[in-house]
Scaffold this motif. Structure first.
Motif, short mmCIF file in Angstrom:
data_model
loop_
_atom_site.label_atom_id
_atom_site.label_comp_id
_atom_site.label_asym_id
_atom_site.label_seq_id
_atom_site.Cartn_x
_atom_site.Cartn_y
_atom_site.Cartn_z
N CYS A 109 0.86 -1.18 0.00
CA CYS A 109 0.00 0.00 0.00
C CYS A 109 0.90 1.24 0.00
CB CYS A 109 -0.91 0.00 1.23
SG CYS A 109 -2.09 1.39 1.24
N ASP A 110 0.43 2.31 -0.62
CA ASP A 110 1.18 3.57 -0.69
C ASP A 110 1.17 4.35 0.63
OD1 ASP A 110 1.83 3.29 -3.34
OD2 ASP A 110 0.24 4.59 -4.09
N CYS A 111 0.34 3.99 1.59
CA CYS A 111 0.15 4.81 2.78
C CYS A 111 1.38 4.78 3.71
CB CYS A 111 -1.10 4.39 3.53
SG CYS A 111 -0.93 2.84 4.44
N LYS A 112 1.45 5.79 4.58
CA LYS A 112 2.57 5.91 5.54
C LYS A 112 2.58 4.74 6.52
CE LYS A 112 3.47 10.84 5.85
NZ LYS A 112 3.47 12.01 6.73
N ASP A 113 1.41 4.35 6.99
CA ASP A 113 1.33 3.25 7.96
C ASP A 113 1.99 1.99 7.39
OD1 ASP A 113 0.56 1.67 10.19
OD2 ASP A 113 -1.27 1.05 9.16
N PHE A 114 1.69 1.66 6.15
CA PHE A 114 2.28 0.47 5.54
C PHE A 114 3.80 0.61 5.46
CE2 PHE A 114 3.87 -2.10 2.08
CZ PHE A 114 3.30 -3.33 2.36
N HIS A 115 4.28 1.76 4.99
CA HIS A 115 5.73 1.95 4.84
C HIS A 115 6.46 2.00 6.17
CE1 HIS A 115 5.92 2.23 0.51
NE2 HIS A 115 4.77 2.90 0.56
N ASN A 116 5.78 2.41 7.24
CA ASN A 116 6.41 2.44 8.56
C ASN A 116 6.42 1.08 9.25
OD1 ASN A 116 6.92 5.18 8.36
ND2 ASN A 116 5.04 5.76 9.43
N ASN A 117 5.51 0.17 8.85
CA ASN A 117 5.36 -1.08 9.60
C ASN A 117 5.58 -2.37 8.81
OD1 ASN A 117 4.46 -0.12 12.28
ND2 ASN A 117 2.88 0.85 11.03
N ASN A 118 5.68 -2.31 7.50
CA ASN A 118 5.74 -3.57 6.74
C ASN A 118 7.06 -4.32 6.93
OD1 ASN A 118 7.28 -1.83 5.08
ND2 ASN A 118 6.85 -3.10 3.32
N TYR A 119 8.09 -3.69 7.48
CA TYR A 119 9.37 -4.38 7.68
C TYR A 119 9.34 -5.29 8.90
CZ TYR A 119 10.83 -0.86 4.37
OH TYR A 119 10.92 -0.07 3.26
N TYR A 120 8.39 -5.06 9.79
CA TYR A 120 8.34 -5.83 11.03
C TYR A 120 7.50 -7.10 10.94
CZ TYR A 120 10.06 -1.32 12.60
OH TYR A 120 10.78 -0.18 12.72
N ARG A 121 6.61 -7.17 9.95
CA ARG A 121 5.74 -8.34 9.80
C ARG A 121 5.61 -8.69 8.33
NH1 ARG A 121 0.50 -6.78 13.15
NH2 ARG A 121 -0.32 -6.95 11.07
N ASP A 122 5.56 -9.98 8.04
CA ASP A 122 5.28 -10.42 6.67
C ASP A 122 3.82 -10.11 6.35
OD1 ASP A 122 7.79 -11.41 6.28
OD2 ASP A 122 7.27 -13.45 6.86
N ALA A 123 3.57 -9.69 5.15
CA ALA A 123 2.21 -9.42 4.67
C ALA A 123 1.46 -8.48 5.62
CB ALA A 123 1.44 -10.72 4.46
N TYR A 124 2.10 -7.37 5.95
CA TYR A 124 1.48 -6.38 6.86
C TYR A 124 0.19 -5.86 6.23
CZ TYR A 124 0.65 -2.20 9.60
OH TYR A 124 0.06 -1.25 10.39
#
Length: 166
Positions: A75-90
């Protein structure tokens, strides 16, 4: 793909307050598309609106059809870019809204296919009975769009209930 299992797994990954926000975002889906890169995966992509602004985000996810599991997300949103590194398939709220709207639309398609199938079977039964009186209605309409003279024709067949012949 088992829509019930997929929906339960998605809903269980969010809290109650997150689900309330997802339901708000679900009303702001501008487009949704389904693709099948191979026999075992479904790609769902779409454009999802922000909950609080006029911003739109591009989002997509891949689902394993056999295991009813989300394989990867974006997803293009900030939340996705801030959190997708910590969980697979955020899953941000935009992805949650996208997949839940997809499941809702798939269920509507399935209901429509079932209704269309029942109507088709009723029509076949009606036509197979040689003693049955069948009405045929033909409607002809003028259609003068775009400076073209055309006519539209609709055919309906049945006794009590009329079925549109396509």
């Amino acid at each position: 793909m088992n829509l019930d299992k997929l929906e339960t797994s998605i809903k269980n990954s969010f809290t109650y307050s997150q689900m309330a926000r997802i339901n708000k975002v679900k009303r702001k889906i501008f487009s949704i598309m389904e693709g099948h890169p191979d026999d075992f995966e479904t790609k769902i992509s779409g454009e999802v609106g922000s909950e609080i602004s006029n911003e739109k985000y591009k989002a997509y996810l891949f689902i394993d059809d056999n295991r009813n599991k989300v394989l990867s997300t974006y997803c293009d949103c900030k939340d996705f870019h801030n959190n997708n590194y910590y969980r697979d398939a955020y899953m941000c709220k935009h992805l949650g809204a996208l997949i839940l709207k997809y499941i809702e639309l798939k269920r509507e398609d399935i209901k429509k296919e079932i209704q269309d199938g029942k109507m088709y079977l009723d029509l076949i039964k009606l036509l197979e009975d040689p003693k049955q009186k069948v009405d045929l209605e033909i409607y002809i309409y003028d259609d003068f769009k775009y400076n073209e003279k055309r006519y539209l024709v609709n055919f309906k067949i049945g006794t009590i209930r009329k079925y549109v012949i396509k």
